[in-house]
Write a protein that holds these residues in place. Structure first.
Motif, short mmCIF file in Angstrom:
data_model
loop_
_atom_site.label_atom_id
_atom_site.label_comp_id
_atom_site.label_asym_id
_atom_site.label_seq_id
_atom_site.Cartn_x
_atom_site.Cartn_y
_atom_site.Cartn_z
N ASP A 80 0.80 -1.23 -0.03
CA ASP A 80 0.18 0.03 0.15
C ASP A 80 0.94 1.14 -0.08
OD1 ASP A 80 1.00 -0.24 2.55
OD2 ASP A 80 -0.79 -0.04 3.44
N LYS A 81 2.25 1.15 -0.02
CA LYS A 81 2.93 2.18 0.06
C LYS A 81 3.49 2.62 -1.33
CE LYS A 81 2.94 2.74 4.65
NZ LYS A 81 2.32 3.86 5.23
N ILE A 82 3.59 1.62 -2.18
CA ILE A 82 4.20 1.59 -3.54
C ILE A 82 3.43 2.84 -4.45
CG2 ILE A 82 4.54 0.67 -5.90
CD1 ILE A 82 4.41 -2.04 -4.16
N PRO A 83 4.12 3.98 -4.63
CA PRO A 83 3.74 5.07 -5.34
C PRO A 83 3.19 5.06 -6.74
CG PRO A 83 6.10 5.35 -5.24
CD PRO A 83 5.58 4.14 -4.48
N LEU A 84 1.95 5.01 -7.05
CA LEU A 84 1.60 4.84 -8.40
C LEU A 84 0.60 6.43 -9.05
CD1 LEU A 84 0.00 1.48 -7.94
CD2 LEU A 84 2.17 1.98 -8.92
N ASP A 85 1.04 6.55 -10.12
CA ASP A 85 0.07 7.76 -10.48
C ASP A 85 -1.12 7.43 -10.87
OD1 ASP A 85 0.73 10.58 -11.65
OD2 ASP A 85 -0.42 9.57 -13.10
N PRO A 86 -2.32 8.18 -10.94
CA PRO A 86 -3.45 7.87 -10.99
C PRO A 86 -3.71 7.45 -12.32
CG PRO A 86 -3.45 10.04 -10.17
CD PRO A 86 -2.06 9.56 -10.00
N THR A 87 -3.09 7.97 -13.39
CA THR A 87 -3.24 7.57 -14.66
C THR A 87 -2.62 5.83 -15.02
OG1 THR A 87 -1.09 8.37 -15.47
CG2 THR A 87 -3.03 9.79 -15.71
N VAL A 88 -1.72 5.58 -13.96
CA VAL A 88 -1.22 4.19 -14.19
C VAL A 88 -2.30 3.35 -13.60
CG1 VAL A 88 0.43 2.57 -13.02
CG2 VAL A 88 1.21 4.85 -13.82
N ILE A 89 -3.09 3.72 -12.57
CA ILE A 89 -4.08 2.71 -11.95
C ILE A 89 -5.28 2.52 -12.96
CG2 ILE A 89 -5.78 2.80 -10.16
CD1 ILE A 89 -3.71 4.22 -8.23
N ALA A 90 -5.43 3.92 -13.61
CA ALA A 90 -6.66 3.84 -14.58
C ALA A 90 -6.22 2.93 -15.77
CB ALA A 90 -7.08 5.28 -15.17
N ALA A 91 -4.99 3.02 -16.45
CA ALA A 91 -4.42 2.22 -17.45
C ALA A 91 -4.46 0.66 -16.85
CB ALA A 91 -3.00 2.71 -18.04
N CYS A 92 -4.11 0.35 -15.83
CA CYS A 92 -3.96 -0.91 -15.42
C CYS A 92 -5.42 -1.45 -15.31
CB CYS A 92 -3.22 -0.94 -14.06
SG CYS A 92 -1.77 -0.91 -14.14
N GLU A 93 -6.34 -0.59 -14.80
CA GLU A 93 -7.84 -1.31 -14.97
C GLU A 93 -8.26 -1.61 -16.34
OE1 GLU A 93 -10.19 1.42 -12.70
OE2 GLU A 93 -9.22 0.86 -10.86
N GLU A 94 -7.85 -0.41 -17.31
CA GLU A 94 -8.49 -0.80 -18.69
C GLU A 94 -7.55 -1.87 -19.36
OE1 GLU A 94 -7.86 2.95 -20.83
OE2 GLU A 94 -8.04 1.92 -22.74
N PHE A 95 -6.44 -2.00 -18.95
CA PHE A 95 -5.67 -3.32 -19.60
C PHE A 95 -5.93 -4.55 -18.62
CE2 PHE A 95 -3.60 0.23 -21.86
CZ PHE A 95 -3.36 -0.40 -23.07
N ASN A 96 -6.59 -4.37 -17.69
CA ASN A 96 -6.86 -5.56 -16.97
C ASN A 96 -5.59 -6.28 -16.45
OD1 ASN A 96 -8.60 -7.27 -15.44
ND2 ASN A 96 -8.75 -8.67 -17.20
N ILE A 97 -4.58 -5.48 -15.66
CA ILE A 97 -3.60 -5.92 -15.40
C ILE A 97 -3.24 -5.43 -13.73
CG2 ILE A 97 -2.01 -6.41 -17.20
CD1 ILE A 97 -1.00 -3.86 -17.35
N ASP A 98 -2.70 -6.13 -13.15
CA ASP A 98 -2.59 -5.73 -11.56
C ASP A 98 -1.28 -4.57 -11.49
OD1 ASP A 98 -2.89 -6.37 -8.66
OD2 ASP A 98 -0.87 -6.70 -8.73
N SER A 99 -1.94 -3.49 -10.81
CA SER A 99 -0.90 -2.21 -10.92
C SER A 99 0.33 -2.66 -9.89
CB SER A 99 -1.65 -1.17 -10.36
OG SER A 99 -2.12 -1.24 -9.10
N THR A 100 0.22 -3.54 -8.77
CA THR A 100 1.07 -3.75 -8.16
C THR A 100 2.24 -4.74 -8.79
OG1 THR A 100 -0.22 -3.83 -6.09
CG2 THR A 100 2.19 -4.95 -5.97
N LEU A 101 1.65 -5.63 -9.67
CA LEU A 101 2.60 -6.29 -10.51
C LEU A 101 3.35 -5.38 -11.37
CD1 LEU A 101 3.30 -9.46 -11.00
CD2 LEU A 101 1.57 -9.32 -13.07
N VAL A 102 2.72 -4.54 -12.09
CA VAL A 102 3.35 -3.56 -12.92
C VAL A 102 4.36 -2.79 -12.27
CG1 VAL A 102 2.91 -1.39 -14.29
CG2 VAL A 102 1.41 -3.44 -14.64
N ALA A 103 4.22 -2.40 -11.18
CA ALA A 103 5.45 -1.59 -10.35
C ALA A 103 6.39 -2.41 -10.15
CB ALA A 103 4.53 -1.01 -8.99
N LEU A 104 6.18 -3.65 -9.59
CA LEU A 104 7.04 -4.69 -9.17
C LEU A 104 7.98 -5.12 -10.48
CD1 LEU A 104 5.31 -7.02 -6.56
CD2 LEU A 104 7.13 -5.50 -6.26
N SER A 105 7.31 -5.33 -11.78
CA SER A 105 7.94 -5.95 -12.82
C SER A 105 8.05 -5.04 -14.07
CB SER A 105 7.51 -7.42 -12.79
OG SER A 105 7.22 -8.17 -11.71
#
Lengths: 347, 347
Positions: A263-288
């Motif tokens: 819950d501390k990993i900094p994500l831009d709101p547009t990243v969260i929105a894009a992850c939802e659109e592409f149906n990918i997990d935003s934590t996984l995107v930040a990690l990998s």
């Protein structure tokens, strides 16, 4: 766009190798005091006086590290420099010089190489590094770029990967995952373009993530920021392959473990929105996801108040004893081992 | 030999990128006092104290700069380092560190890359340079090598291309043309092999010229030799593209002219024999053959007696006023303008 169908484009053989280097580098001004001799001799000459010199190098291959179908050449030149400067900044050092070598097949006219070098020139100007050497040659296929960056730092300023101690705080600059989301957007547009070459993509809502992919900025500001806050990082690395891979590097080199809080990993709101659109997990995107070119570092706990609330810095976890291992503490408080999912260019 | 037909060969994806770098570089010892941190962090850290640092870089492409059908990979690793060290020595500096990056397509098994690195290791050991960084990645076609060499020198020791004065003597180390002759021998054997794959070539009479092509040595000894003779070169360049091209570089950078005496050009007897056999002019081979990796430099006339008779050094001409131009003084005393026939990679 790159194919040499336009008879007005200048073929490289008209200039020759020496002529090409001269032509491409004539407008590069030298800005660094430590540059005594730049391009034009067998080697560049640098003078670091009492500072330590740091050196980093990267090789970028068309079709492996970049795709010219959506990467404009000027951006590519800029990004290639950023990739290398990021390694210098990750030593908590100041970048001072670069060498840039390229090989191109004969499908590239002079104008394409000029575009690439205009991006290199822009990066050199903004980041105040001197272009001091390089090589231009033909390739049998595609474009290859090799960049070496040189920097300097006082001995006591340098931050290695092996200095983290248990209980040190884990800090990241900026936000993560945007470059990967930008790549997804560009890949999708490429597929759409293949089906319908007349489609005009509207990428306005993706501006941030696409820019993070095409024109990333290296964190030149962090060394100065930490100095002004009177914080010396105990270890530091840049995030080129994704957060998980870099955390494991720090843990291994420093012989420590780590708790990373999801819950501390900094994500831009547009990243969260894009992850939802592409149906990918935003934590996984930040990690990998990789290619964020942010800095990951550790500081002593006593320095927490000095960095608290700074908009450039986020505490995302803390280091532990080595035998505790490296874990992601998920939002539901479960602990998941961090595995290396960093970029493996041979898979 | 390079095709991965042998199931016992190790595929690169088994190691991954980080594993590969670790595996390849684990046996490289650090020998230089100035190397504070080698491979394993974002950048290497170097300490040159009161000396100036010099940096040079080269990009080598399979099918353009080397041909693996007659170039064993170990020799290629060795030669790739030599090409770069030669640039450092051509500054009258001491080479201290190198970074080596390679990209290979998946036709190369691990054992092939190990062969290449064993050549790099041998060169590093003999020439006392530390491997401090690099990058390994995939290529879409063939093998690419990018090497950056770093060196050091006192300010007053450095020899640039622009210091030659009229009446300075033009001096060359070793002998010229052998690498080109070696290439001709190897190219001929390749053609013979294509027609009759069972032929066993006897190259014993070509040992010297073939070795100059496959395993050249850079002139690490010259800086020390000149120091012991108390001679400071006024300008210096390495002969990678052929004598004529390098003379023109010195003339242009130093704003002088030159008289080069054909009968003074040092040629090994095996070069003369090979030129007769291949029906090529030995002077032309010395002027334009390239890849000799000898040093070309100028000295003040007053230093002539100090170098006279030294078997490593040959006075081949003298510099003149710029408006006299650069000429070859032929054996029949006619003066022929020197033209750039150095290697043009785009022609």
């Amino acid at each position: 766009m790159l194919e040499d169908k336009n008879p007005q484009k200048t073929k490289l053989e008209q200039l020759g190798e020496f002529g090409l280097i001269k032509h491409l580098t004539k407008d590069f001004a030298l800005q660094q005091k430590s540059t005594i001799k730049g391009i034009g001799d067998d080697a560049a000459v640098l003078d670091f006086k009492d500072n330590k010199a740091v050196v980093s190098t990267d090789l970028l291959i068309e079709g492996v590290h970049f795709d010219l179908s959506y990467m404009p050449l000027k951006h590519l030149g800029y990004k290639a420099v950023m990739v290398n400067l990021s390694d210098i900044y990750a030593m908590n050092a100041t970048a001072t010089q670069i060498t840039v070598s390229i090989a191109v097949s004969n499908r590239f006219p002079l104008e394409a190489i000029e575009e690439f070098y205009s991006g290199v020139a822009l990066a050199a100007e903004i980041y105040k590094v001197d272009l001091v050497g390089g090589d231009t040659t033909t390739s049998t296929k595609g474009m290859l770029i090799s960049i070496t960056a040189i920097g300097e730092a006082k001995d006591e300023e340098l931050a290695y990967r092996n200095g983290a101690k248990p209980n040190d705080l884990l800090v990241v600059t900026g936000d993560l995952g945007a470059a990967y989301c930008g790549l997804q957007v560009l890949e999708r547009e490429k597929e759409v373009f293949k089906v319908n070459p007349n489609s005009q993509p509207d990428l306005s809502e993706y501006t941030y993530v696409v820019e993070r992919q095409l024109k990333p900025e290296a964190r030149r500001d962090i060394k100065e920021l930490l100095k002004s806050l009177e914080v010396q990082p105990t270890s530091m690395i840049d995030i080129s392959d994704g957060l998980s891979s870099e955390i494991l590097h720090l843990c291994e080199e420093s012989q420590v473990g780590c708790n990373l809080y999801e819950d501390k990993i900094p994500l831009d709101p547009t990243v969260i929105a894009a992850c939802e659109e592409f149906n990918i997990d935003s934590t996984l995107v930040a990690l990998s996801g990789g290619e964020d070119y942010e800095l990951l570092f550790t500081i002593d706990q006593k320095d927490f108040l000095k960095i608290k609330g700074n908009p450039n810095l986020t505490v995302i976890g803390h280091m532990t004893d080595k035998n505790e291992g490296a874990h992601l503490v998920a939002r539901n408080n479960s602990k998941i081992p961090i595995t290396a999912q960093g970029w493996n260019s041979f898979s």
